[in-house]
Every structure is written in C-alpha cells, then in structure tokens.
Scaffold this motif. Structure first.
Motif, PDB file in Angstrom:
ATOM      1  N   ILE A  94      29.906  72.301 -37.262  1.00  0.00           N
ATOM      2  CA  ILE A  94      29.720  70.846 -37.187  1.00  0.00           C
ATOM      3  C   ILE A  94      28.270  70.552 -36.810  1.00  0.00           C
ATOM      4  CG2 ILE A  94      30.394  68.748 -35.919  1.00  0.00           C
ATOM      5  CD1 ILE A  94      33.172  70.125 -35.631  1.00  0.00           C
ATOM      6  N   GLY A  95      27.618  69.689 -37.579  1.00  0.00           N
ATOM      7  CA  GLY A  95      26.217  69.344 -37.305  1.00  0.00           C
ATOM      8  C   GLY A  95      25.226  70.278 -37.964  1.00  0.00           C
ATOM      9  N   CYS A  96      25.688  71.180 -38.837  1.00  0.00           N
ATOM     10  CA  CYS A  96      24.803  72.123 -39.543  1.00  0.00           C
ATOM     11  C   CYS A  96      23.633  71.383 -40.197  1.00  0.00           C
ATOM     12  CB  CYS A  96      25.623  72.856 -40.609  1.00  0.00           C
ATOM     13  SG  CYS A  96      24.598  73.818 -41.746  1.00  0.00           S
ATOM     14  N   HIS A  97      22.416  71.945 -40.036  1.00  0.00           N
ATOM     15  CA  HIS A  97      21.224  71.302 -40.593  1.00  0.00           C
ATOM     16  C   HIS A  97      20.991  71.663 -42.055  1.00  0.00           C
ATOM     17  CE1 HIS A  97      19.912  69.691 -36.799  1.00  0.00           C
ATOM     18  NE2 HIS A  97      19.999  70.873 -36.229  1.00  0.00           N
ATOM     19  N   SER A  98      21.791  72.576 -42.608  1.00  0.00           N
ATOM     20  CA  SER A  98      21.504  73.019 -43.977  1.00  0.00           C
ATOM     21  C   SER A  98      22.773  73.046 -44.827  1.00  0.00           C
ATOM     22  CB  SER A  98      20.824  74.403 -43.956  1.00  0.00           C
ATOM     23  OG  SER A  98      21.563  75.301 -43.160  1.00  0.00           O
ATOM     24  N   VAL A  99      23.498  71.918 -44.802  1.00  0.00           N
ATOM     25  CA  VAL A  99      24.758  71.851 -45.562  1.00  0.00           C
ATOM     26  C   VAL A  99      24.529  72.050 -47.064  1.00  0.00           C
ATOM     27  CG1 VAL A  99      26.049  70.424 -43.940  1.00  0.00           C
ATOM     28  CG2 VAL A  99      24.559  69.336 -45.600  1.00  0.00           C
ATOM     29  N   GLU A 100      23.324  71.757 -47.535  1.00  0.00           N
ATOM     30  CA  GLU A 100      23.066  71.905 -48.970  1.00  0.00           C
ATOM     31  C   GLU A 100      23.122  73.375 -49.404  1.00  0.00           C
ATOM     32  OE1 GLU A 100      21.016  71.010 -46.641  1.00  0.00           O
ATOM     33  OE2 GLU A 100      19.013  71.856 -46.906  1.00  0.00           O
ATOM     34  N   ILE A 180      22.755  97.485 -42.540  1.00  0.00           N
ATOM     35  CA  ILE A 180      21.932  96.268 -42.450  1.00  0.00           C
ATOM     36  C   ILE A 180      21.487  96.054 -41.005  1.00  0.00           C
ATOM     37  CG2 ILE A 180      22.004  93.738 -42.595  1.00  0.00           C
ATOM     38  CD1 ILE A 180      23.954  94.115 -44.987  1.00  0.00           C
ATOM     39  N   LEU A 181      22.407  96.193 -40.055  1.00  0.00           N
ATOM     40  CA  LEU A 181      22.051  96.000 -38.651  1.00  0.00           C
ATOM     41  C   LEU A 181      21.020  97.019 -38.206  1.00  0.00           C
ATOM     42  CD1 LEU A 181      25.574  95.205 -37.159  1.00  0.00           C
ATOM     43  CD2 LEU A 181      23.686  93.612 -37.500  1.00  0.00           C
ATOM     44  N   ASP A 182      21.123  98.228 -38.738  1.00  0.00           N
ATOM     45  CA  ASP A 182      20.170  99.263 -38.343  1.00  0.00           C
ATOM     46  C   ASP A 182      18.760  98.944 -38.825  1.00  0.00           C
ATOM     47  OD1 ASP A 182      19.614 101.722 -37.020  1.00  0.00           O
ATOM     48  OD2 ASP A 182      19.342 102.613 -38.997  1.00  0.00           O
ATOM     49  N   LEU A 183      18.631  98.188 -39.877  1.00  0.00           N
ATOM     50  CA  LEU A 183      17.318  97.830 -40.408  1.00  0.00           C
ATOM     51  C   LEU A 183      16.815  96.483 -39.878  1.00  0.00           C
ATOM     52  CD1 LEU A 183      17.832  98.901 -44.141  1.00  0.00           C
ATOM     53  CD2 LEU A 183      16.637 100.146 -42.348  1.00  0.00           C
ATOM     54  N   THR A 184      17.637  95.838 -39.038  1.00  0.00           N
ATOM     55  CA  THR A 184      17.266  94.521 -38.493  1.00  0.00           C
ATOM     56  C   THR A 184      16.490  94.704 -37.192  1.00  0.00           C
ATOM     57  OG1 THR A 184      19.283  93.552 -39.433  1.00  0.00           O
ATOM     58  CG2 THR A 184      18.202  92.321 -37.670  1.00  0.00           C
ATOM     59  N   ASP A 185      15.326  94.088 -37.081  1.00  0.00           N
ATOM     60  CA  ASP A 185      14.531  94.192 -35.848  1.00  0.00           C
ATOM     61  C   ASP A 185      15.004  93.196 -34.796  1.00  0.00           C
ATOM     62  OD1 ASP A 185      12.366  96.199 -36.545  1.00  0.00           O
ATOM     63  OD2 ASP A 185      12.262  94.826 -38.251  1.00  0.00           O
ATOM     64  N   ILE A 186      15.290  91.976 -35.231  1.00  0.00           N
ATOM     65  CA  ILE A 186      15.832  90.960 -34.309  1.00  0.00           C
ATOM     66  C   ILE A 186      16.991  90.259 -35.016  1.00  0.00           C
ATOM     67  CG2 ILE A 186      15.394  88.789 -33.101  1.00  0.00           C
ATOM     68  CD1 ILE A 186      12.480  89.608 -32.799  1.00  0.00           C
ATOM     69  N   LEU A 187      18.146  90.217 -34.344  1.00  0.00           N
ATOM     70  CA  LEU A 187      19.298  89.480 -34.873  1.00  0.00           C
ATOM     71  C   LEU A 187      19.508  88.241 -34.005  1.00  0.00           C
ATOM     72  CD1 LEU A 187      21.763  89.798 -36.951  1.00  0.00           C
ATOM     73  CD2 LEU A 187      23.089  90.385 -34.911  1.00  0.00           C
ATOM     74  N   ILE A 188      19.590  87.078 -34.634  1.00  0.00           N
ATOM     75  CA  ILE A 188      19.924  85.845 -33.911  1.00  0.00           C
ATOM     76  C   ILE A 188      21.320  85.460 -34.378  1.00  0.00           C
ATOM     77  CG2 ILE A 188      19.258  83.446 -33.452  1.00  0.00           C
ATOM     78  CD1 ILE A 188      16.336  84.368 -33.983  1.00  0.00           C
ATOM     79  N   ASP A 189      22.292  85.588 -33.471  1.00  0.00           N
ATOM     80  CA  ASP A 189      23.688  85.582 -33.924  1.00  0.00           C
ATOM     81  C   ASP A 189      24.470  84.373 -33.406  1.00  0.00           C
ATOM     82  OD1 ASP A 189      24.215  86.175 -31.235  1.00  0.00           O
ATOM     83  OD2 ASP A 189      25.743  87.676 -31.733  1.00  0.00           O
ATOM     84  N   GLY A 190      25.598  84.132 -34.028  1.00  0.00           N
ATOM     85  CA  GLY A 190      26.536  83.108 -33.578  1.00  0.00           C
ATOM     86  C   GLY A 190      26.415  81.809 -34.345  1.00  0.00           C
ATOM     87  N   PRO A 191      27.507  81.033 -34.343  1.00  0.00           N
ATOM     88  CA  PRO A 191      27.497  79.755 -35.063  1.00  0.00           C
ATOM     89  C   PRO A 191      26.633  78.716 -34.353  1.00  0.00           C
ATOM     90  CG  PRO A 191      29.507  79.989 -33.778  1.00  0.00           C
ATOM     91  CD  PRO A 191      28.768  81.288 -33.641  1.00  0.00           C
ATOM     92  N   PHE A 192      26.250  77.689 -35.093  1.00  0.00           N
ATOM     93  CA  PHE A 192      25.550  76.552 -34.487  1.00  0.00           C
ATOM     94  C   PHE A 192      26.583  75.674 -33.787  1.00  0.00           C
ATOM     95  CE2 PHE A 192      24.198  72.051 -34.965  1.00  0.00           C
ATOM     96  CZ  PHE A 192      23.082  72.096 -34.127  1.00  0.00           C
ATOM     97  N   VAL A 193      26.316  75.353 -32.503  1.00  0.00           N
ATOM     98  CA  VAL A 193      27.218  74.472 -31.741  1.00  0.00           C
ATOM     99  C   VAL A 193      26.417  73.240 -31.318  1.00  0.00           C
ATOM    100  CG1 VAL A 193      28.698  74.247 -29.714  1.00  0.00           C
ATOM    101  CG2 VAL A 193      28.564  76.447 -30.917  1.00  0.00           C
ATOM    102  N   ASP A 199      18.969  72.331 -25.314  1.00  0.00           N
ATOM    103  CA  ASP A 199      18.004  73.195 -24.627  1.00  0.00           C
ATOM    104  C   ASP A 199      17.842  74.544 -25.316  1.00  0.00           C
ATOM    105  OD1 ASP A 199      17.453  71.334 -22.546  1.00  0.00           O
ATOM    106  OD2 ASP A 199      19.422  71.821 -21.689  1.00  0.00           O
ATOM    107  N   ALA A 200      18.052  74.579 -26.618  1.00  0.00           N
ATOM    108  CA  ALA A 200      18.022  75.872 -27.323  1.00  0.00           C
ATOM    109  C   ALA A 200      16.624  76.477 -27.344  1.00  0.00           C
ATOM    110  CB  ALA A 200      18.542  75.707 -28.738  1.00  0.00           C
ATOM    111  N   ARG A 204      16.230  79.510 -31.644  1.00  0.00           N
ATOM    112  CA  ARG A 204      17.673  79.297 -31.717  1.00  0.00           C
ATOM    113  C   ARG A 204      18.009  77.849 -32.040  1.00  0.00           C
ATOM    114  NH1 ARG A 204      20.078  81.407 -26.205  1.00  0.00           N
ATOM    115  NH2 ARG A 204      18.570  79.874 -25.422  1.00  0.00           N
ATOM    116  N   GLY A 205      19.199  77.651 -32.670  1.00  0.00           N
ATOM    117  CA  GLY A 205      19.659  76.294 -32.932  1.00  0.00           C
ATOM    118  C   GLY A 205      20.477  75.758 -31.783  1.00  0.00           C
ATOM    119  N   SER A 206      21.205  76.640 -31.047  1.00  0.00           N
ATOM    120  CA  SER A 206      22.022  76.219 -29.905  1.00  0.00           C
ATOM    121  C   SER A 206      22.081  77.378 -28.912  1.00  0.00           C
ATOM    122  CB  SER A 206      23.428  75.803 -30.365  1.00  0.00           C
ATOM    123  OG  SER A 206      24.023  76.786 -31.194  1.00  0.00           O
TER     124      SER A 206
END
Ligand code: SF4
Length: 236
Positions: A94-100, A180-193, A199-200, A204-206
């Motif tokens: 809910i509130g996603c900034h990129s619904v398109e 894929i995770l092994d090749l990722t340097d930084i993972l920013i995880d979780g849904p947008f709330v 104060d994100a 981060r989005g949230s």
C-alpha cells in the motif's frame, strides 16, 4: 530532531535531501533555495520507461523484462549508481511509489548483454556501482543471475532491493536465489510500509526495511559451502 542526509552532486551541482518531506524542507530553506521536486527510490525524475520498440533478445539468450534504466542516482545505494528497474511485481504494498512497474508485461524484454551495455556504456555515466530494483527483481531469477554474473565479471558493486525479506528468500532453498544473494553486495529487503516511511532516511523506503551487507547474506546456518564465496561464471 530528525536525521537528514544532504547530498551535493559535485558533477551537476544538484542538491538532494533525504529524511524531510518537501514541505518541511521548504519551511527550512524557502529563503535560500528554489522549490525542489520530490523524488523517491524507484521513481526518478523525467526518465521514461522502455518502450516495446526496444531491441528484443534472440531466442535462448538470457534476458530480463526491464521497466527502466537510468544513471546518476545518489539515493539508491552508496555513491553514484546506474540503476536497472525490473518490470513486474505481485506484492502490492500500500502506497507503493512505482505502481506502473507492477504489470508483468510493462517495459520491454531485453537481453542481458544489451542491459549490461546500457548500464555500463563506456561513454556513459560515472558510477560507484549498479543498483537493481523493481518491480520485484526476484520474479525473474534466471535472467537476474545471468545479469549479476556478467556485472561481477566487470567488477561492479551491486545493491539489490527486494520486497521479500532475506529470511523468506533463504527459506525457498532455491539454488539460483542463493547464487544471486552470494553475488549481492548490499541487499535492502522487505516490503514498503507506508506507516513506517517517515524516518526511513537514506536508501530505504520505510524503517522495516534492512540494509544487509554481503557477509550477513549467508545467513546464520549457512556456510560458504552452501553459498560459495567465489564467483562461479554461468553455473546455474
Ligand atoms: S515490492 Fe516494491 S514495487 Fe512491489 S509493491 Fe512493494 S514497493 Fe511496490
């Protein structure tokens, strides 16, 4: 007092402020700064999505459905990033900034070779790394892994956004996802709330989303035997 991040782009002179709403920023700076434009992760200013006229991959070539490619982002990972925005997301935060980006047929299908060329064009933009966001990148794991292998061959730092948590991804026990995770340097995880978005601050989005650096991606019960540290070209 809110924590804020102020970034001055030494190349363009643009000022980006993270951690304040546009109205809050204006009340602080209206006498010295012009009115700005509100931006957010996955919502760049004036960058059009790819159209259906984009080059199509040949049969059998590794590919990804791509919504948009852009450069010079200073808000989606460390330093200056070239960004791949994948098409398709089923999470519907809910509130996603990129619904398109949500439709699975948005953007255009592109070969991994074409994506890498556009992200890292020699005459292209300076960068500290590549950021991959969506949509939801993990909806296209085979193409995503092929892309990351190609980027790692070119020594690129990779920041990845996903609407899933790391625990969710690891629980799938899927070999491609683990590579894929092994090749990722930084993972920013979780849904947008939306309720947690105030104060994100940077990247981060949230505030529920976590910034997880590479060693932690192995997980508590994983070992480098399961998630090999060494880069393994093309081995899916
Ligand atoms: S995961 Fe990202 S793109 Fe998908 S709905 Fe959530 S915020 Fe939007």
């Amino acid at each position: 007092m809110k924590e804020t991040t102020w970034i001055i782009d030494s190349r363009s002179g643009a000022l980006t402020v993270e951690g304040l709403r546009q109205t809050e920023l204006m009340s602080l700076t209206a006498d010295i700064l012009p009115a700005g434009t509100s931006i957010n992760c996955a919502r760049p200013i004036n960058i059009e999505p790819l159209g259906h006229s984009s080059p199509q991959p040949a049969n059998g070539e590794p590919s990804l459905r791509v919504f948009r490619i852009y450069h010079n982002s200073v808000i989606e990972g460390p330093g200056r990033r070239s960004v791949l925005q994948t098409a398709g997301c089923l999470l519907r935060c809910i509130g996603c900034h990129s619904v398109e980006t949500h439709p699975m047929d948005s953007g255009a299908e592109m070969s991994v070779a074409e994506i890498v060329e556009r992200l890292l064009a020699p005459e292209g933009e300076p960068r500290d790394g590549v950021t991959i966001l969506g949509g939801e990148p993990f909806l296209q794991p085979r193409g995503l892994l092929a892309l990351m292998q190609s980027l790692k061959r070119r020594d690129q730092h990779i920041t990845m956004y996903t609407g899933h948590t790391l625990e969710d991804l690891l629980s799938r026990d899927d070999r491609i996802i683990r590579r894929i995770l092994d090749l990722t340097d930084i993972l920013i995880d979780g849904p947008f709330v939306k309720e947690l978005s105030d104060d994100a601050n940077e990247w981060r989005g949230s505030t529920n989303q976590r910034i997880i650096h590479r060693p932690a991606l192995w997980g508590k019960n994983q070992s480098p035997d399961v998630l090999p540290n060494a880069f393994q070209p093309d081995g899916i």
